[in-house]
Enzyme design. Sequence first.
Site, PDB file in Angstrom:
ATOM      1  N   THR A 145       0.879  -1.337  -0.066  1.00 18.34           N
ATOM      2  CA  THR A 145      -0.021   0.105   0.040  1.00 18.34           C
ATOM      3  C   THR A 145       0.858   1.250   0.070  1.00 18.34           C
ATOM      4  O   THR A 145       0.520   2.230  -0.795  1.00 18.34           O
ATOM      5  CB  THR A 145      -0.934  -0.065   1.238  1.00 18.34           C
ATOM      6  OG1 THR A 145      -0.076  -0.073   2.437  1.00 18.34           O
ATOM      7  CG2 THR A 145      -1.966  -1.100   1.205  1.00 18.34           C
ATOM      8  N   THR A 146       1.894   1.340   0.714  1.00 16.94           N
ATOM      9  CA  THR A 146       2.620   2.428   0.654  1.00 16.94           C
ATOM     10  C   THR A 146       3.264   2.663  -0.453  1.00 16.94           C
ATOM     11  O   THR A 146       3.631   3.908  -1.020  1.00 16.94           O
ATOM     12  CB  THR A 146       3.880   1.921   1.968  1.00 16.94           C
ATOM     13  OG1 THR A 146       3.457   1.551   3.153  1.00 16.94           O
ATOM     14  CG2 THR A 146       4.513   3.551   2.100  1.00 16.94           C
TER      15      THR A 146
HETATM   16  P1  ADP Z   1       4.316  -1.508   1.417  1.00 21.42           P
HETATM   17  O1  ADP Z   1       3.311  -1.021   2.121  1.00 21.42           O
HETATM   18  O2  ADP Z   1       4.679  -0.908   0.146  1.00 21.42           O
HETATM   19  O3  ADP Z   1       4.449  -3.126   1.498  1.00 21.42           O
HETATM   20  P2  ADP Z   1       6.685  -1.831   3.201  1.00 21.42           P
HETATM   21  O4  ADP Z   1       7.032  -0.845   4.362  1.00 21.42           O
HETATM   22  O5  ADP Z   1       6.049  -3.165   3.295  1.00 21.42           O
HETATM   23  O6  ADP Z   1       5.745  -1.073   2.240  1.00 21.42           O
HETATM   24  O7  ADP Z   1       7.937  -2.176   2.266  1.00 21.42           O
HETATM   25  C1  ADP Z   1       8.100  -2.569   1.138  1.00 21.42           C
HETATM   26  C2  ADP Z   1       9.505  -2.359   0.473  1.00 21.42           C
HETATM   27  O8  ADP Z   1      10.321  -2.837   1.122  1.00 21.42           O
HETATM   28  C3  ADP Z   1       9.240  -3.405  -0.850  1.00 21.42           C
HETATM   29  O9  ADP Z   1       9.930  -2.351  -1.978  1.00 21.42           O
HETATM   30  C4  ADP Z   1      10.360  -4.376  -0.606  1.00 21.42           C
HETATM   31  O10 ADP Z   1      11.083  -4.881  -1.698  1.00 21.42           O
HETATM   32  C5  ADP Z   1      11.257  -3.670   0.366  1.00 21.42           C
HETATM   33  N1  ADP Z   1      12.156  -4.705   1.139  1.00 21.42           N
HETATM   34  C6  ADP Z   1      11.431  -5.622   1.917  1.00 21.42           C
HETATM   35  N2  ADP Z   1      12.684  -6.405   2.533  1.00 21.42           N
HETATM   36  C7  ADP Z   1      13.839  -5.922   2.202  1.00 21.42           C
HETATM   37  C8  ADP Z   1      15.211  -6.097   2.464  1.00 21.42           C
HETATM   38  N3  ADP Z   1      15.579  -6.941   3.185  1.00 21.42           N
HETATM   39  N4  ADP Z   1      15.958  -5.107   1.814  1.00 21.42           N
HETATM   40  C9  ADP Z   1      15.749  -4.202   0.897  1.00 21.42           C
HETATM   41  N5  ADP Z   1      14.210  -4.068   0.889  1.00 21.42           N
HETATM   42  C10 ADP Z   1      13.521  -4.658   1.378  1.00 21.42           C
END
Ligand code: ADP
Length: 538
Positions: free
Chosen positions: A94-95
């Site tokens: 969502t973000t």
């Molecule tokens: P959203 O609400 O968009 O899901 P999040 O706060 O869950 O937002 O963040 C998602 C983002 O974090 C994605 O772009 C994902 O690829 C990235 N991400 C998740 N784990 C890692 C990691 N270990 N290293 C780098 N990026 C990551």
Amino acid sequence: MSEKPVVLMPEDIQRIMGKDAQRNNILAAKMVSEVVKTTLGPKGMDKMLVSPSGDIIVTNDGVTILDEMQIEHPAAKMMVEIAKTQESEVGDGTTTAVMIAGRLLENAEKLLDKKIHPTLITKGYRIAAQKSQEILNEIALKITPDNLDVLKQVAMTAMTGKGAEDSKEKFADIIVKAVKQVESDGNVDLNDIKIEKLKGEGIRDTELISGIVLDKERVSHDMPRKIQNAKIAIVDFPIELKNPEIDTKVSISSPEQLQSFISGEETTIRNMVEKIKESSANVIFCQKGIDDFAQYLLSKEKIYACRRVARSDMEKISKATGGRIVSNLDELNQSQLGSSEIVEEIKHGEDSLTYIKGCQNPKALTILIHGGTDHVIDEIERALKDGLGDVICSLKSGLVVPGGGAVEMELAKRLKDFGQTLSGREQLAVEEFVSSLEFIPSTLAENAGIDPIDVLTELKSRHDSGERNAGLNLFTNKIENVLDARIIEPLKIKSQAINSASEVAIMILRIDDVIASTGGKGGKMNSIGAMPPGMGSY
Ligand code: ADP
Ligand code: MG
């Protein structure tokens, strides 16, 4: 002849036109994406939301934040809708979706400043959005449904950096097991996975129950607390005398008449309980009421009973135990009953829960979240739901992409190459689209305290030299092959986010006139002023 003024609209209409309308909407949209920006990614921060009544939510979840903020500005509300669509379609991302939309609009403003007409910008965005879907499908990697390891990685990526982080390995296990258990022919209904919450103990004690946990006690303490080899009747008729819909008057003139009236009622209840007993049920879940006399009789027969069970739970119990929901007492017989190893009431602190566990091949089950406080439990629930949504998506489509900004960078690169083939002005719009995608890796870096420009430059050059899985690994803070680092997301997160973000950005860009009714006398004002109310003053 005197000229009369032409009155087009009533006085209580607020109107903003042309550039002002555009700028005002873009500003509002930008502010929405600014709000959630700092929460993106595993190193993102949380927000504390306090409602007027003092309730507190601490969360990192984009849609929860925006939903709780009571945003009123119409364009800002459209941004919130993106998050909601993303939540219902995918359950995560969502973000990302809101940020891409915000950036698309912010970048469009640059083009507006260069006197490029909005219709050209929207045309360029539309072309870019379409091409993105094509490219995403090329980049995506295929997985098979029994690739449990990848599914676990997807769940873990979803939960990285959330409240569930410390136990994410265990949670990922639970999620994948649950999803695989309720899957049928590659389809999974999220409703078949019940999430129940229990205050007390730590989040590490969160467990998968192969059955259903109900937030209900048995109706009478005289009933057995625990039933082994449960044979379960699931009924949606009341086990009591029908309450007359309208006031009924019964005229009784002698004590004998009263006695026979009462015993007539008793006989009806007795017959009902007798039928339940005959079906060989030793547990009954009833969607409606069970009256005192029926409770007494059921207790005497050592039958465990719960009343007023929610319809949604009735359906889950049916799927978990294999029993059928019976609507007519006469149809109740052994073949309709469900079964489980144990039905038991367990007291935790103040509350008692009913556990239906040890079901054979249940088609619905429960994840029971334990946690110290309500706030912790709620945030764990949101993280688990992200994980569940992502795993279900990956399973359904069988397509995943590398995270950590890798997929955005690869898409950006290919989209940029494609843009070169377009005419001058559309090309400019495509370039701005590309830079909106790059906003994701650069924010991931920024939120982790890493220089975003360094990261973007290196990512670009690595992708130019053919490293399509190069992304920012925030476990090591290095740019490397994120597939090897097992940072994996479902393709649908990205395709849905880009789709809805560009649709809304295009829609907002096409608006050049905002006519807002104040809703007449005493109505709530739909403000279209420069500062979206409700923002910054939550
Ligand atoms: P959203 O609400 O968009 O899901 P999040 O706060 O869950 O937002 O963040 C998602 C983002 O974090 C994605 O772009 C994902 O690829 C990235 N991400 C998740 N784990 C890692 C990691 N270990 N290293 C780098 N990026 C990551
Ligand atoms: Mg997420």
